[in-house]
Write an enzyme that holds these catalytic residues in place. Sequence first.
Site, short mmCIF file in Angstrom:
data_model
loop_
_atom_site.label_atom_id
_atom_site.label_comp_id
_atom_site.label_asym_id
_atom_site.label_seq_id
_atom_site.Cartn_x
_atom_site.Cartn_y
_atom_site.Cartn_z
CG HIS A 158 -2.11 -0.89 1.08
ND1 HIS A 158 -2.05 -2.23 1.36
CD2 HIS A 158 -3.38 -0.64 0.67
CE1 HIS A 158 -3.23 -2.78 1.14
NE2 HIS A 158 -4.06 -1.84 0.71
CE LYS A 217 -4.09 -0.45 4.66
NZ LYS A 217 -5.40 0.13 4.96
#
Length: 266
Positions: free
Chosen positions: A155, A159
């Site tokens: 990601h 995040k």
Amino acid sequence: MDSIKVVVAGPRGRMGREAVILAEETSHFELAGVLDRKNGGEKLNEIAEGFSSSAPIYTDLKECLFETKADVLIDLTTPETGMLHAKTALEMGVRPVVGTTGFTEDNLKELQELSEAKGLGVIIAPNFAVGAVLMMKFSQMAAKYFPDIEIIEQHHDQKLDAPSGTGVKTAEMISAVREEKKQGHPNEKETLAGARGASYNGIRIHSVRLPGLVAHQEVLFGGEGQTLKIRHDSYDRKSFMSGVKLSCEQVMKLDTLVYGLENIIE
Ligand SMILES: NC(=O)C1=CN([C@@H]2O[C@H](COP(=O)(O)OP(=O)(O)OC[C@H]3O[C@@H](n4cnc5c(N)ncnc54)[C@H](OP(=O)(O)O)[C@@H]3O)[C@@H](O)[C@H]2O)C=CC1
Ligand SMILES: O=C(O)C1=N[C@H](C(=O)O)C[C@H](O)C1
């Protein structure tokens, strides 16, 4: 189809922004309001470029849900806030659609009980992208033949939660059909803590965070003389929006909690 009055919590976020656009552009959705931490009392199109809606901005959820008479609350914030929002929404007769990840098993149980007590649907979907749901389903199928599994989720570096909700959901779905298993050498030892990643019932989950990434996951299966890789990539947050739309439509027909988009696309 009857119009659905939608409120979005977290409208300035990466996902919330897309959900606002979805609500603005879907003919049978009405963006009744948004819940923000700031800018209360203003109109959405006054504070951020790219929005056409003049939906009111609230900083207080109860006031927001009461005044807008919302049908559905879409939450795309943080786990603690999302939990509070979902409970408040149910208490006020509004159905939550939650994309926020990081909910615990206890959180899910509490919301399920509240949802059933109120007779109101809730959808909690760790991943709204249809391709990601298929990746999880295919992984569940493959686990029957390949019980040695490592999940690598990748990601963007903004995040907050690790492992990702998708990584955890994948491990949960696999665990539903696979016996708990210790993978790797029985005597393996980490010489650097964390080298083998997190473990969910013996399934290893590795979290990569880098600028440039959006949301990606590969599930690796190992067998004698062979490996299998099942991979999904979201390159744009638009990939999640058909799942958000479907969830808002389906939650109106539910009177209990559904955890995972796979349970409503079948
Ligand atoms: N289910 C799915 O398919 C997907 C789920 N997600 C999940 O969605 C969540 C949001 O992700 P993302 O959009 O990238 O995150 P962002 O950080 O971009 O957005 C989160 C937003 O929530 C707002 N927020 C935080 N606390 C509150 C509060 N108390 N009241 C109102 N708003 C609040 C933040 O406001 P502020 O700007 O003021 O900090 C921010 O705008 C994460 O949990 C992520 O894992 C993400 C992608 C897909
Ligand atoms: O934070 C994100 O970006 C994403 N979060 C969800 C998760 O934790 O799985 C869904 C998707 O992977 C994007």
